[in-house]
Design a protein around this motif. Structure first.
Motif, PDB file in Angstrom:
ATOM      1  N   ALA A  33       6.202  -1.914   6.334  1.00 21.72           N
ATOM      2  CA  ALA A  33       7.394  -1.573   5.564  1.00 21.72           C
ATOM      3  C   ALA A  33       8.659  -2.141   6.207  1.00 21.72           C
ATOM      4  N   TYR A  34       8.646  -2.266   7.531  1.00 20.56           N
ATOM      5  CA  TYR A  34       9.812  -2.757   8.265  1.00 20.56           C
ATOM      6  C   TYR A  34       9.828  -4.285   8.338  1.00 20.56           C
ATOM      7  N   VAL A  35       8.728  -4.873   8.754  1.00 15.72           N
ATOM      8  CA  VAL A  35       8.688  -6.317   9.012  1.00 15.72           C
ATOM      9  C   VAL A  35       8.533  -7.111   7.724  1.00 15.72           C
ATOM     10  N   TYR A  36       7.737  -6.588   6.779  1.00 22.77           N
ATOM     11  CA  TYR A  36       7.464  -7.320   5.539  1.00 22.77           C
ATOM     12  C   TYR A  36       8.151  -6.615   4.376  1.00 22.77           C
ATOM     13  N   SER A  37       9.446  -6.395   4.514  1.00 20.33           N
ATOM     14  CA  SER A  37      10.167  -5.625   3.501  1.00 20.33           C
ATOM     15  C   SER A  37      10.346  -6.399   2.204  1.00 20.33           C
TER      16      SER A  37
ATOM     17  N   SER B  13      -3.213   7.045  15.345  1.00 20.05           N
ATOM     18  CA  SER B  13      -1.890   6.565  14.936  1.00 20.05           C
ATOM     19  C   SER B  13      -1.931   5.215  14.230  1.00 20.05           C
ATOM     20  N   SER B  14      -3.056   4.506  14.281  1.00 18.23           N
ATOM     21  CA  SER B  14      -3.111   3.121  13.804  1.00 18.23           C
ATOM     22  C   SER B  14      -2.703   2.988  12.341  1.00 18.23           C
ATOM     23  N   HIS B  15      -3.279   3.813  11.470  1.00 20.84           N
ATOM     24  CA  HIS B  15      -3.030   3.695  10.037  1.00 20.84           C
ATOM     25  C   HIS B  15      -1.548   3.925   9.722  1.00 20.84           C
ATOM     26  N   ALA B  16      -0.980   4.982  10.299  1.00 22.49           N
ATOM     27  CA  ALA B  16       0.421   5.302  10.030  1.00 22.49           C
ATOM     28  C   ALA B  16       1.349   4.223  10.581  1.00 22.49           C
TER      29      ALA B  16
ATOM     30  N   ALA C 119       0.830  -1.200   0.000  1.00 20.86           N
ATOM     31  CA  ALA C 119       0.000   0.000   0.000  1.00 20.86           C
ATOM     32  C   ALA C 119       0.871   1.259   0.000  1.00 20.86           C
ATOM     33  N   PRO C 120       0.408   2.344  -0.645  1.00 23.09           N
ATOM     34  CA  PRO C 120       1.166   3.600  -0.625  1.00 23.09           C
ATOM     35  C   PRO C 120       1.122   4.240   0.760  1.00 23.09           C
ATOM     36  N   THR C 121       1.984   5.219   0.947  1.00 18.40           N
ATOM     37  CA  THR C 121       2.021   5.918   2.229  1.00 18.40           C
ATOM     38  C   THR C 121       0.665   6.565   2.524  1.00 18.40           C
TER      39      THR C 121
ATOM     40  N   LEU D  44      11.780   5.479  -1.401  1.00 21.29           N
ATOM     41  CA  LEU D  44      11.325   4.212  -0.817  1.00 21.29           C
ATOM     42  C   LEU D  44      11.552   3.062  -1.796  1.00 21.29           C
ATOM     43  N   GLY D  45      12.056   1.955  -1.281  1.00 22.62           N
ATOM     44  CA  GLY D  45      12.245   0.773  -2.122  1.00 22.62           C
ATOM     45  C   GLY D  45      13.470   0.823  -3.007  1.00 22.62           C
ATOM     46  N   THR D  46      14.362   1.795  -2.815  1.00 27.90           N
ATOM     47  CA  THR D  46      15.582   1.858  -3.616  1.00 27.90           C
ATOM     48  C   THR D  46      16.468   0.644  -3.306  1.00 27.90           C
ATOM     49  N   PRO D  47      16.869  -0.127  -4.340  1.00 30.57           N
ATOM     50  CA  PRO D  47      17.750  -1.287  -4.081  1.00 30.57           C
ATOM     51  C   PRO D  47      19.164  -0.807  -3.754  1.00 30.57           C
ATOM     52  N   LEU D  48      19.538  -0.878  -2.501  1.00 29.42           N
ATOM     53  CA  LEU D  48      20.802  -0.315  -2.046  1.00 29.42           C
ATOM     54  C   LEU D  48      21.944  -1.325  -2.005  1.00 29.42           C
ATOM     55  N   GLY D  49      21.609  -2.618  -2.004  1.00 31.83           N
ATOM     56  CA  GLY D  49      22.646  -3.637  -1.981  1.00 31.83           C
ATOM     57  C   GLY D  49      23.541  -3.517  -0.757  1.00 31.83           C
ATOM     58  N   GLY D  50      24.859  -3.539  -0.972  1.00 25.94           N
ATOM     59  CA  GLY D  50      25.807  -3.459   0.123  1.00 25.94           C
ATOM     60  C   GLY D  50      25.899  -2.086   0.767  1.00 25.94           C
TER      61      GLY D  50
END
Length: 541
Positions: free
Chosen positions: A520-524, A510-513, A70-72, A222-228
């Motif tokens: 975004a953190y747990v299901y990256s 605060s629930s939605h945010a 979902a988007p922000t 958001l979602g930038t593939p940063l690798g190492g």
């Protein structure tokens, strides 16, 4: 939600800046007028945040399930081009988390102006210019989602705090000067800010190498593939926020800054300034660097747990009332770090309650430390005693806020700590047990403060007789809290009781945010997992 320009967002930032400038300009005509302008400016800011809260309709949103893709979930946005060639825009956005933090900033801004009504007698206009500009910068931090704009507000809010400490602070007898404390604060925060700037530029450059477009926009990064590169960039951000929070061992600036700042500066520092660091960790570090943050979580939680014990033990050893309160902030921020890096919805919502409750309770206690300093001209707890029989209102109010600080049931501090510990136990049971044991130390330093100040041998009158009033005469009579002082403290106490007895509106807001941040953190890594499986896992958590 369809994007619409919401002009109330830049107004939230503009009002403190305009009011602060007016305070400075009118000082030459009337020294009392800047106080009223600053008070009205912060009351208007707080009222505007309540209007946005009313328009948000968060109760219905809290029941909606958010998928990891979902988007922000912004409830309001404002964006105009700023430096288009470098992908920089004046982009503000608000969700439930930032709205609550702005409301807290507005309320504590009113408290900061009110508590300095009689304390500040020189350069009144310039004082309120610095106070309101620091608060305006804090609101900008909570709203900016362009990374360049965020860094602009992050650095800008520090300069006024330096002047507040250096010009209107207090020198410690036989200790460091207020200029030393201000310089130490500035060097710590500026150095950490530069490290974070390096991280921001590295993130933008890596994103440019993949997309071919320079952008500082949060949604684009958001979602930038940063690798190492993900881990070192994440560390740059973490250090920048850890110094401001502060996380042990990056806390060296805090005790001196708190102890030697004027009362309004301490309210600003403890109530909202250190909350910007927690906000930055939640908003930027977890979603932008989820994999590296999960790898770093055990280290961060270990530092937070050490900080809980370290801050509580040093608070227990203090005799200066403001230094004691400063070290309690270090201890309580350990709970904040634990909640952030666990990343569950329950721990993050508990964190929201904890930040609001800590802001109210710590601000109230620093205000009361300032009030007793106005009367006794000392904050040394070894010189105090017997105030329970001396003051009709001050003593019981101080006891209430000390009880709130240690997390007594019926206050927001208890709800926040309980939710954090409950939400963290499944993933980090050992750390939760250690954090729970630390609550015993919290009870000790709170009881020490209560006993030394309120009970024991009555020395308060003798201390007061040794001090000199504004007319050069010794004090003959100790004044209890006035109507202005008592009304301000009762307002903060009502907020704590409301959070403790009926936190549901805060949880709904605060629930939605927080659910989006947790996802975004747990299901990256969602590329190889079915969405229905993720939804089942989310419901199980």
């Amino acid at each position: 939600m369809e994007f619409q320009q919401n002009w109330m967002l830049p107004a939230l930032i503009a009002i403190p800046f305009i009011a602060g400038l007016l305070c400075w300009l009118v000082e030459r005509f009337n020294k009392r007028l800047p106080r009223w302008i600053a008070l009205l400016g912060m009351m208007l800011t707080f009222a505007l945040s309540l209007v946005l809260w009313q328009q948000g309709q968060f109760a219905g949103m809290s029941q909606q399930m958010i998928t990891p893709q979902a988007p922000t979930p912004w409830m309001a946005q404002f964006s105009v081009p700023w430096i288009p060639d470098f992908g920089i825009s004046f982009h503000l956005a608000m969700d439930g988390m930032s709205l609550l933090m702005i409301a807290l900033t507005g309320l504590l801004g009113v408290a900061a102006v009110a508590c300095s009504w009689n304390e500040i007698q020189r350069r009144v206009g310039f004082f309120h210019l610095n106070l309101l500009w620091s608060l305006g910068g804090v609101i900008g931090v909570f709203l900016a989602i362009d990374m360049f704009l965020f860094f602009f507000f992050w650095e800008m809010m520090l300069v006024p705090i330096y002047f507040l400490i250096a010009l209107w602070g207090h020198d410690v007898v036989g200790g460091k000067t207020k200029e030393y404390a201000a310089t130490k604060f500035f060097i710590y925060t500026q150095a950490s800010g530069l490290i974070m700037l390096v991280g921001i530029l590295m993130l933008v450059l890596v994103n440019y190498s993949f997309k071919g477009v320079v952008s500082f926009n949060y949604n684009d990064l958001l979602g930038t593939p940063l690798g190492g590169w993900e881990y070192p960039i994440m560390l740059c951000f973490f250090i920048g926020f850890a110094v401001k929070l502060p996380v042990m061992p990056f806390h060296g600036w805090l005790p001196d800054a708190h102890a030697q700042a004027p009362t309004a500066g301490s309210v600003d520092l403890a109530g909202v300034l250190i909350k910007t660091a927690a906000y930055g960790l939640i908003r930027f570090v977890l979603p932008l660097f989820p994999t590296a943050s999960q790898e770093f979580a055990p280290i961060a939680i270990t530092l937070g747990t050490i900080g809980i014990f370290y801050g509580a033990w040093l608070a227990f050893m203090q005799t200066d009332m403001k230094r004691l309160l400063a070290y309690t902030s270090i201890s309580h921020m350990g709970f904040v770090v634990l909640a952030i890096y666990v990343g569950s919805l329950l721990s993050l919502q508990g964190l929201m309650i904890q930040m609001l409750a800590h802001g109210l309770s710590s601000a109230a206690l620093f205000i009361m430390a300032g009030q007793i300093y106005e009367r006794l001209h000392t904050r040394d707890l070894t010189l105090m005693g017997g105030m329970w029989g001396q003051f009709r209102y001050y003593a019981p109010v101080l006891m209430f806020f000390c009880a709130a600080l240690l997390g007594i049931p019926g206050t927001g501090n208890f709800i926040g700590e309980f939710m954090i510990l409950l939400g963290s136990f499944a993933d980090y049971p050992v750390f939760v047990v250690l954090a729970t044991i630390s609550l015993v130390l919290a009870g000790l330093y709170s009881l020490i403060l209560i006993y030394r100040a309120l009970f024991g041998r009555n020395t308060t009158e003798a201390v007061a007789l040794q001090t000199i009033d504004s007319h050069g005469l010794p004090h003959r009579r100790l004044k209890d809290l006035g109507k202005r002082e008592l009304s301000l403290l009762l307002l903060l106490a009502a907020g704590l009781v409301w959070l403790g007895l009926y936190p549901q509106p805060i949880l709904d807001t605060s629930s939605h945010a927080m659910q989006w941040i947790s996802n975004a953190y747990v299901y990256s890594d969602v590329s190889s997992v079915n969405t229905s499986q993720l939804l089942d896992a989310m419901e199980a958590r």
